[in-house]
Structures are given as structure tokens and as C-alpha cells.
Write a protein that holds these residues in place. Structure first.
Motif, PDB file in Angstrom:
ATOM      1  N   GLN A  15       0.717  -1.313   0.213  1.00  0.00           N
ATOM      2  CA  GLN A  15      -0.047   0.000  -0.153  1.00  0.00           C
ATOM      3  C   GLN A  15       0.345   1.476  -0.002  1.00  0.00           C
ATOM      4  N   HIS A  16       1.822   0.747   0.455  1.00  0.00           N
ATOM      5  CA  HIS A  16       2.860   2.464   1.253  1.00  0.00           C
ATOM      6  C   HIS A  16       4.266   2.958   0.353  1.00  0.00           C
ATOM      7  N   THR A  17       4.516   1.858  -0.198  1.00  0.00           N
ATOM      8  CA  THR A  17       5.470   1.480  -1.347  1.00  0.00           C
ATOM      9  C   THR A  17       5.189   0.941  -3.018  1.00  0.00           C
ATOM     10  N   ASP A  18       5.967   1.839  -3.634  1.00  0.00           N
ATOM     11  CA  ASP A  18       5.840   0.773  -5.449  1.00  0.00           C
ATOM     12  C   ASP A  18       7.023  -0.029  -5.651  1.00  0.00           C
ATOM     13  N   LEU A  19       7.429  -0.933  -4.535  1.00  0.00           N
ATOM     14  CA  LEU A  19       8.487  -1.781  -4.960  1.00  0.00           C
ATOM     15  C   LEU A  19       8.095  -3.090  -5.831  1.00  0.00           C
ATOM     16  N   GLU A  20       8.739  -3.770  -6.191  1.00  0.00           N
ATOM     17  CA  GLU A  20       8.231  -4.897  -7.451  1.00  0.00           C
ATOM     18  C   GLU A  20       8.422  -5.733  -6.715  1.00  0.00           C
ATOM     19  N   ASN A  21       6.593  -6.964  -7.006  1.00  0.00           N
ATOM     20  CA  ASN A  21       6.710  -8.097  -5.916  1.00  0.00           C
ATOM     21  C   ASN A  21       8.028  -8.919  -5.834  1.00  0.00           C
ATOM     22  N   GLU A  22       9.086  -9.064  -6.277  1.00  0.00           N
ATOM     23  CA  GLU A  22       9.910  -9.963  -5.419  1.00  0.00           C
ATOM     24  C   GLU A  22      10.951  -9.243  -4.820  1.00  0.00           C
ATOM     25  N   VAL A  23      10.453  -8.129  -5.044  1.00  0.00           N
ATOM     26  CA  VAL A  23      11.668  -6.754  -3.451  1.00  0.00           C
ATOM     27  C   VAL A  23      10.628  -7.575  -2.611  1.00  0.00           C
ATOM     28  N   ILE A  24       9.300  -7.136  -2.856  1.00  0.00           N
ATOM     29  CA  ILE A  24       8.424  -7.527  -1.041  1.00  0.00           C
ATOM     30  C   ILE A  24       9.049  -8.890  -0.632  1.00  0.00           C
ATOM     31  N   HIS A  25       8.656  -9.824  -1.476  1.00  0.00           N
ATOM     32  CA  HIS A  25       8.888 -11.298  -1.343  1.00  0.00           C
ATOM     33  C   HIS A  25       9.847 -11.614  -0.440  1.00  0.00           C
ATOM     34  N   ARG A  26      11.247 -11.015  -0.683  1.00  0.00           N
ATOM     35  CA  ARG A  26      12.764 -10.673  -0.412  1.00  0.00           C
ATOM     36  C   ARG A  26      11.734 -10.118   0.867  1.00  0.00           C
ATOM     37  N   ILE A  27      11.984  -8.660   1.080  1.00  0.00           N
ATOM     38  CA  ILE A  27      11.912  -8.764   2.263  1.00  0.00           C
ATOM     39  C   ILE A  27      10.983  -9.059   3.181  1.00  0.00           C
ATOM     40  N   ILE A  28       9.933  -9.914   3.352  1.00  0.00           N
ATOM     41  CA  ILE A  28       9.028 -10.526   3.598  1.00  0.00           C
ATOM     42  C   ILE A  28       9.930 -11.783   3.988  1.00  0.00           C
ATOM     43  N   ARG A  29      10.389 -12.623   3.962  1.00  0.00           N
ATOM     44  CA  ARG A  29      11.213 -13.587   4.309  1.00  0.00           C
ATOM     45  C   ARG A  29      12.912 -13.095   5.044  1.00  0.00           C
ATOM     46  N   GLN A  30      13.342 -11.932   4.386  1.00  0.00           N
ATOM     47  CA  GLN A  30      13.891 -11.905   6.079  1.00  0.00           C
ATOM     48  C   GLN A  30      13.319 -11.408   7.639  1.00  0.00           C
ATOM     49  N   LYS A  31      12.293 -10.616   7.492  1.00  0.00           N
ATOM     50  CA  LYS A  31      11.500 -10.105   8.403  1.00  0.00           C
ATOM     51  C   LYS A  31      11.221 -11.100   8.833  1.00  0.00           C
ATOM     52  N   LEU A  32      10.501 -12.348   8.090  1.00  0.00           N
ATOM     53  CA  LEU A  32      10.500 -13.176   9.165  1.00  0.00           C
ATOM     54  C   LEU A  32      11.591 -14.444   9.704  1.00  0.00           C
ATOM     55  N   SER A  33      12.688 -14.258   9.319  1.00  0.00           N
ATOM     56  CA  SER A  33      13.752 -14.835   9.099  1.00  0.00           C
ATOM     57  C   SER A  33      14.108 -14.343  10.735  1.00  0.00           C
ATOM     58  N   LEU A  34      14.235 -12.526  10.663  1.00  0.00           N
ATOM     59  CA  LEU A  34      14.327 -12.398  11.939  1.00  0.00           C
ATOM     60  C   LEU A  34      13.150 -12.595  13.394  1.00  0.00           C
ATOM     61  N   VAL A  35      12.071 -13.165  12.095  1.00  0.00           N
ATOM     62  CA  VAL A  35      11.684 -13.615  14.007  1.00  0.00           C
ATOM     63  C   VAL A  35      11.112 -14.787  14.091  1.00  0.00           C
ATOM     64  N   ASN A  36      12.053 -15.191  13.309  1.00  0.00           N
ATOM     65  CA  ASN A  36      12.145 -16.757  13.680  1.00  0.00           C
ATOM     66  C   ASN A  36      11.249 -17.681  12.839  1.00  0.00           C
ATOM     67  N   LEU A  37      10.644 -17.558  11.705  1.00  0.00           N
ATOM     68  CA  LEU A  37       9.871 -18.140  11.301  1.00  0.00           C
ATOM     69  C   LEU A  37       9.509 -18.597  10.023  1.00  0.00           C
ATOM     70  N   ARG A  38      11.432 -18.778   9.742  1.00  0.00           N
ATOM     71  CA  ARG A  38      10.534 -18.988   7.945  1.00  0.00           C
ATOM     72  C   ARG A  38       9.704 -20.278   7.711  1.00  0.00           C
ATOM     73  N   ASP A  39       9.081 -21.079   7.798  1.00  0.00           N
ATOM     74  CA  ASP A  39       8.310 -22.182   7.296  1.00  0.00           C
ATOM     75  C   ASP A  39       6.932 -21.162   7.919  1.00  0.00           C
ATOM     76  N   ALA A  40       6.104 -20.453   8.416  1.00  0.00           N
ATOM     77  CA  ALA A  40       5.069 -20.107   8.089  1.00  0.00           C
ATOM     78  C   ALA A  40       4.574 -18.945   6.933  1.00  0.00           C
ATOM     79  N   TYR A  41       5.438 -18.855   6.107  1.00  0.00           N
ATOM     80  CA  TYR A  41       5.122 -18.225   4.885  1.00  0.00           C
ATOM     81  C   TYR A  41       3.673 -18.170   4.232  1.00  0.00           C
TER      82      TYR A  41
END
Ligand SMILES: Nc1ncnc2c1ncn2[C@@H]1O[C@H](COP(=O)(O)OP(=O)(O)O)[C@@H](O)[C@H]1O
Ligand SMILES: [Mg+2]
Lengths: 355, 247
Positions: B110-136
Motif C-alpha cells: 500500500q505504501h511503496t511501489d516496490l516490485e513483487n519480487e523485492v516485497i517477497h524477499r523483504i517478507i522472507r527476511q523479516k520472517l527469519s528475523l522473528v524465527n518463522l521461516r516456515d510460516a510463510y
């Protein structure tokens, strides 16, 4: 142990556990009926459950009954009375006051509904031109959900209504040899009334209730708050896609309903009234005017707005827990059907007398 | 810069339908500190948070974030403030109809115009930050309470907020999970330089992480300061809360 020691006295000894309450109640009601000066002797109760204490406190408020208790049970009953006796749970209002409250509540609700509707229109119209603040693909997704998935049920029910409506009228028309007028009847009946009403009632039950349930759940689980904190407007994010999508879907479903209903009439005309395909078809073209279609579409667009607005209203005003979700869904359906039929009656009168 | 007040509340009085819940609260939160809101259950902690982030409007008083009075702002201006803060709700408040990654994607889409690919990478990085890689691809209903809170944390930090609000992040979690979450919070503060405002009851966490505390008793501010100052203040309710003996 519960015992009647004489005609006036009920005696409990030993343990007065919670599961003895119903047995005690039987004896107690019996005693109240038969005795003029009832006595309940609890002096030999050694231990009483909390529910039993609560019940004893309740009956001890009846001054006609003498209750004898030991020291500790008495203090337990008094303690319960003082701990539970705060606040008056229901303030009693007179009939007039209640009426005033109900009427003023109704107007408050009407005002909040109007304000919400204005906001939803504002954001939905804005959303037509600018898709920011709305989920990508959400309008399309909603259209599939609301429109596409409702096609079978709308088609089936409209066909059946067209069929029976024609069937019931066919006998009358036959008496006068006015068979061909079945076409006028079914075309006008479906396009002006049955099509829009039937479709929107089905959609109110399907989609209106779903909107109310979804929004109320989101409110209760703080999902709406979470959206706001992410600088997103729930009206834009959640409601506008539904508004846009139903504004398109309901008229399309209504067109379908009109046509399939007329098809029902066609079946009766051919099989029961001995009309030929050509006769039916030509008469249909003659009767069906653009003006009728215009009315039909106007109605269905208005009805689609009523369904979304009422669903959203009941969703947003929900308070409490998950049981409130069911109530919101039910109320939204009842209110939407009510509003649809009222609006239809008003519009039909206006159009008929060309006010 | 470090001593700048990011939040300033003056004489806030607030309530619901005429029933006052917060009385004359004033407080400041400084940049880069961990500010903890304490108090008994029903004391008004959640209500205070909801006023700060603008979900509720007070009867009296003023609230400033980043030096600007939020109560006098236009919607647009307030939304630009909201984009600089994140909030973790008591129940997680994940959108139940969306999968974990979609929930985290909401602010990005909603607030950025990042490419989907980038968005997915960011989400993966945040999920691994909170130790939830498998919850995608899981739905919120398929997560445990602690997992929901961690996803919710990932969603709250995805836009690099300057202030992060937590409502009882560790309530209802086992001690190990909540200690992990504390560590995560401290990490975040160190790595990202975030200011944190946290409502919590966990004594251990408070001692581990709090820079300053405010104690709300039935909607009144009875103490605001560091833990050392609280110890010296000798206020009975606070001594009882921390288990400090008076003798
Ligand atoms: N939406 C609401 N409507 C009415 N009263 C509320 C609402 N939310 C909270 N309250 C009341 O406000 C008081 C403080 O609640 P809250 O801020 O949730 O406490 P805490 O988070 O400290 O446990 C409570 O008495 C609660 O009943
Ligand atoms: Mg709370």
C-alpha cells in the motif's frame, strides 16, 4: 440429607452440596404450598457449596419463611449477599421512558447509518479513479465471490419463479382466450419487479450477511484497528471493493434473472398455452421496452448499495464477542430485505404514476 | 538528538461514554529509549496506547508525536506520522483471511511501489528475523499464540518504524518464548535504533529491558521515571508490584 421433620419443617443435615439444590427445591416448593408457617432448619448443615449458599441467600429474602442456620452458614450467606449485592443490574424504566429510549436509539442509528453511507460513497467513488489504499485485485476477487458464484442459484430460482408465476396465471388467461398476454405478464412482472427483488433478496442473504460477518469479525479481533495504524482506511481497504463489485454484479445478475424468468414463462407458453416460438418471441420484442430495462437496472443498482451499506453498518457497529457476529449477520439480512422491499414499493409507485 | 522527545502527552483525560478511564496523564518518551507502561489489569494501559496512536480521541489534553500535535492534524498529515510508527496489538490483530506473507505485505503493497519480487524477499527476511521461516504460507488460524505475535511483530517493523508500540507482547507465552521475544526486542532497538513503548506485566522483562516506566493505577499516573527512582520513591503499590520489601 434433606428431610421433612414435620408438616412445617424442612431439615437439611450434613453436607449441602451444589447438586442437592434441585432436590431441595422440590421439597421447598412443596413446603411453601402446604405449610402456613414454613421453617427451614439448616442448623445442622456442616458444609454448603457456593451455589447452595447463593440459593439460600435468594430464598432468605422471602420474609415469610423462617430460616434457622448455624453461625458459620449465616455468615457465609451474609458474605455472599454483601459481595454480590452491588449495583442494580437492570434499572427499570417505565413504558414511556422505554419508548423514548427506543425511538431515540433508532434515530441515533439512522444518523450513524447516514454518516457511514456518505463516507462509503465518498471513498468508493474515489476508489474508482484511484486504486491506492485498496488491495490489488480485490475488486475482481469480490466480483467472483459475489457475482460468479451466485449465478447458479439466481438462475435456478428465477427460472422456477417465472415458471410458476406463468403457470398460475395461465389458467385465468386461457378462460378468456387471452393466451398471448402471458408474454406481457411475465416480461413486465420479471423485469420490473420479480427480477430485481428476487436477485437482491438472494444476494442480501448471501453477500450482505457475509459483509456484516466479515467486518464485525475484523472489528472484534482488532483487525480494523491494525489497518488504521498501518495508515490504511478500512472503508477504502475493506468496504470500497465490495461496493464497487456489487454495483457491477447485481445489475448483471438481475439481467440474468429477468431473462431466465422470461424463459420460464416461455416454457409454460409453449407447453400449456399452445403458443408458437415465433408468437412468443415477437410479442416479447413488442412488450419489452428500454424504459422497463432502465427501471430494472436503476432498482438493482440502488438495491446493491443498500445491501453493502446495511451490511457494513451492522458490521461496524458490533460490540462484544464472537456471538455478536452472528447477530450482526442476521440483523443485516432482515434490515436489507426490509429496505429493499420498501424502496421497491416507493420506486414502483413513482414510476407507475409517473410522478 | 538523543534527548529529543518523540512523544509528549500533556494532561490527557479520556474515557468511554462519560466514564473516565485516564485522569490527567502527562509523560514524555525520548528517542531511542524503551518506555514501559505498567499498572494493574484494567488500569487503562491499552486505552493510553490507543490514544497515542490515534484510534481513540481524548476528552482533554494534548498528544504530540515527533514534536507535532496529532489532535489538530488533517488525516493526511496524521497518516504520514502513522507510517513512521508500528503497533503490535494484544491479540496480534492479523487479518484472518490472509496468509502470513500477505499480512506482512499489506504496508509494503500500500505504501511503496516496490516490485513483487523485492516485497517477497523483504517478507522472507523479516520472517527469519522473528524465527518463522516456515510460516510463510500459513493462515493466522494455523499459528500458535506466540507465532501470531511474532508475525505481528514482523508486520509492525516491516516499514522501519521509528516508534514501535507493544501491547503485552509476552502475555500468555511460556517463559522461554517470552525471553526470546525480549531478546528480539532488545536486538531491534540496537540494530534499528527504534524507540519502544511497551505495555507488560512481566517483572523479568521489565528489569531486563526498561529504561523508564510509568505506573498507572486506576487511570492515574502514580509514578514516572527509571526503575532506580521507583525504588527510592517508596510508593506502596509499586513496591508491592516489584516485590520490594519496605523494611
Ligand atoms: N471499548 C471500550 N468501551 C468501554 N470501556 C472500555 C473499552 N475499552 C476499555 N474500557 C475500559 O477502560 C478501562 C481500562 O481498560 P484497558 O485500557 O483495556 O486496561 P488495561 O489495558 O490496563 O488492562 C477498563 O475499565 C475497561 O473496562
Ligand atoms: Mg490491555
Amino acid at each position: 440429607m434433606i428431610k421433612k421433620t414435620d408438616i412445617n419443617t424442612l431439615k437439611v443435615t450434613g453436607d449441602f452440596s451444589n447438586d442437592m439444590i434441585s432436590e431441595f427445591k422440590k421439597h421447598y416448593n412443596d413446603l411453601k404450598k402446604k405449610s402456613v408457617k414454613p421453617v427451614i432448619d439448616l442448623s445442622e448443615v456442616e458444609h454448603a457449596g457456593t451455589l447452595a449458599v447463593a440459593f439460600l441467600e435468594f430464598i432468605s429474602r422471602n420474609k415469610k419463611i423462617e430460616i434457622r442456620t448455624g453461625e458459620s452458614l449465616r455468615s457465609e450467606i451474609d458474605k455472599f449477599a454483601s459481595e454480590s449485592g452491588y449495583g442494580n443490574s437492570e434499572a427499570k424504566l417505565s413504558f414511556l421512558d422505554r419508548t423514548v429510549v427506543t425511538v431515540s436509539d433508532f434515530f441515533k442509528e439512522l444518523v450513524s447509518f447516514t454518516v457511514l453511507s456518505a463516507d462509503i460513497f465518498y471513498y468508493s467513488i474515489g476508489s474508482v479513479f484511484n486504486s491506492s489504499g485498496r488491495r490489488k485485485g480485490s475488486v475482481f476477487e469480490q466480483m467472483l465471490l459475489m457475482g460468479n458464484n451466485a449465478v447458479p442459484i439466481v438462475a435456478l430460482l428465477s427460472f422456477l419463479i417465472g415458471l410458476v408465476l406463468s403457470l398460475q396465471s395461465a389458467a385465468q388467461l386461457k378462460q378468456f382466450g387471452a393466451n398471448i398476454y402471458i408474454v406481457d405478464l411475465i416480461v413486465i412482472g420479471m423485469i420490473l419487479e420479480m427480477g430485481p427483488i428476487l436477485t437482491s433478496v438472494i444476494i442480501a442473504g448471501r453477500t450482505g450477511s457475509a459483509i456484516a460477518a466479515e467486518i464485525s469479525t475484523m472489528k472484534i479481533t482488532e483487525e480494523l484497528d491494525a489497518l488504521k495504524v498501518m495508515a490504511l482506511n478500512p472503508l477504502k481497504y475493506v468496504v470500497a471493493p465490495k461496493m464497487l463489485s456489487l454495483t457491477v454484479c447485481l445489475p448483471i445478475l438481475t439481467i440474468l434473472s429477468n431473462l431466465v424468468g422470461i424463459l420460464g414463462g416461455f416454457v409454460i407458453g409453449i407447453l400449456y398455452l399452445d403458443l408458437s416460438f415465433d408468437m412468443f418471441f415477437n410479442r416479447t420484442i413488442e412488450v419489452m421496452t428500454l424504459y422497463f430495462w432502465w427501471q430494472s437496472m436503476l432498482k438493482s443498482v440502488l438495491f446493491s448499495w443498500l445491501i453493502v451499506l446495511i451490511g457494513a453498518h451492522f458490521g461496524f457497529k458490533v460490540k462484544g464477542g464472537s456471538e455478536a457476529v452472528g447477530k450482526a449477520a442476521t440483523s443485516s439480512v432482515v434490515a436489507a430485505i426490509f429496505a429493499i422491499i420498501m424502496t421497491d414499493a416507493v420506486l414502483s409507485l413513482i414510476f407507475y404514476f409517473e410522478w | 538528538m538523543d534527548n529529543e522527545n518523540v512523544i509528549e502527552i500533556k494532561n490527557l483525560t479520556a474515557g468511554f461514554d462519560g466514564r473516565t478511564v485516564l485522569y490527567d496523564i502527562s509523560l514524555e518518551v525520548k528517542r531511542n529509549e524503551i518506555f514501559v507502561i505498567l499498572g494493574s489489569s484494567g488500569g487503562g494501559k491499552t486505552t493510553l496506547l490507543k490514544h497515542i496512536i490515534g484510534l481513540l480521541r481524548p476528552e482533554k489534553g494534548s498528544i504530540s508525536i515527533f514534536g507535532k500535535n496529532t489532535l489538530e492534524m488533517e488525516v493526511d498529515e496524521f497518516e504520514s506520522i502513522l507510517k513512521r510508527i508500528g503497533m503490535l496489538f494484544q491479540g496480534g490483530a492479523l487479518l484472518n483471511s490472509m496468509e502470513v506473507w500477505e499480512n506482512i505485505a499489506i504496508p509494503l503493497e500500500q505504501h511503496t511501489d516496490l516490485e513483487n519480487e523485492v516485497i517477497h524477499r523483504i517478507i522472507r527476511q523479516k520472517l527469519s528475523l522473528v524465527n518463522l521461516r516456515d510460516a510463510y504460507y500459513l493462515l493466522p488460524s494455523e499459528l500458535s499464540g506466540g507465532m501470531k505475535k511474532r508475525v505481528s511483530l514482523a508486520r509492525a517493523i516491516v516499514m522501519d518504524p521509528e516508534i514501535l508500540f507493544f501491547d503485552e507482547p509476552t502475555a500468555g507465552l511460556d517463559p522461554i518464548t517470552s525471553a526470546d521475544l525480549d531478546k528480539l526486542i532488545l536486538d531491534l532497538k540496537k540494530k534499528l535504533g527504534i524507540t519502544l513503548v511497551i505495555v507488560t506485566h512481566e517483572l523479568e522483562s521489565i528489569k531486563r529491558i526498561a529504561d523508564r516506566i510509568i505506573y498507572l493505577q486506576k487511570g492515574k499516573n502514580i509514578f514516572c521515571g527509571t526503575i532506580e527512582e521507583a525504588k527510592k520513591a517508596g510508593i506502596e503499590e509499586i513496591d508491592r508490584f516489584f516485590g520490594w520489601n519496605k523494611d
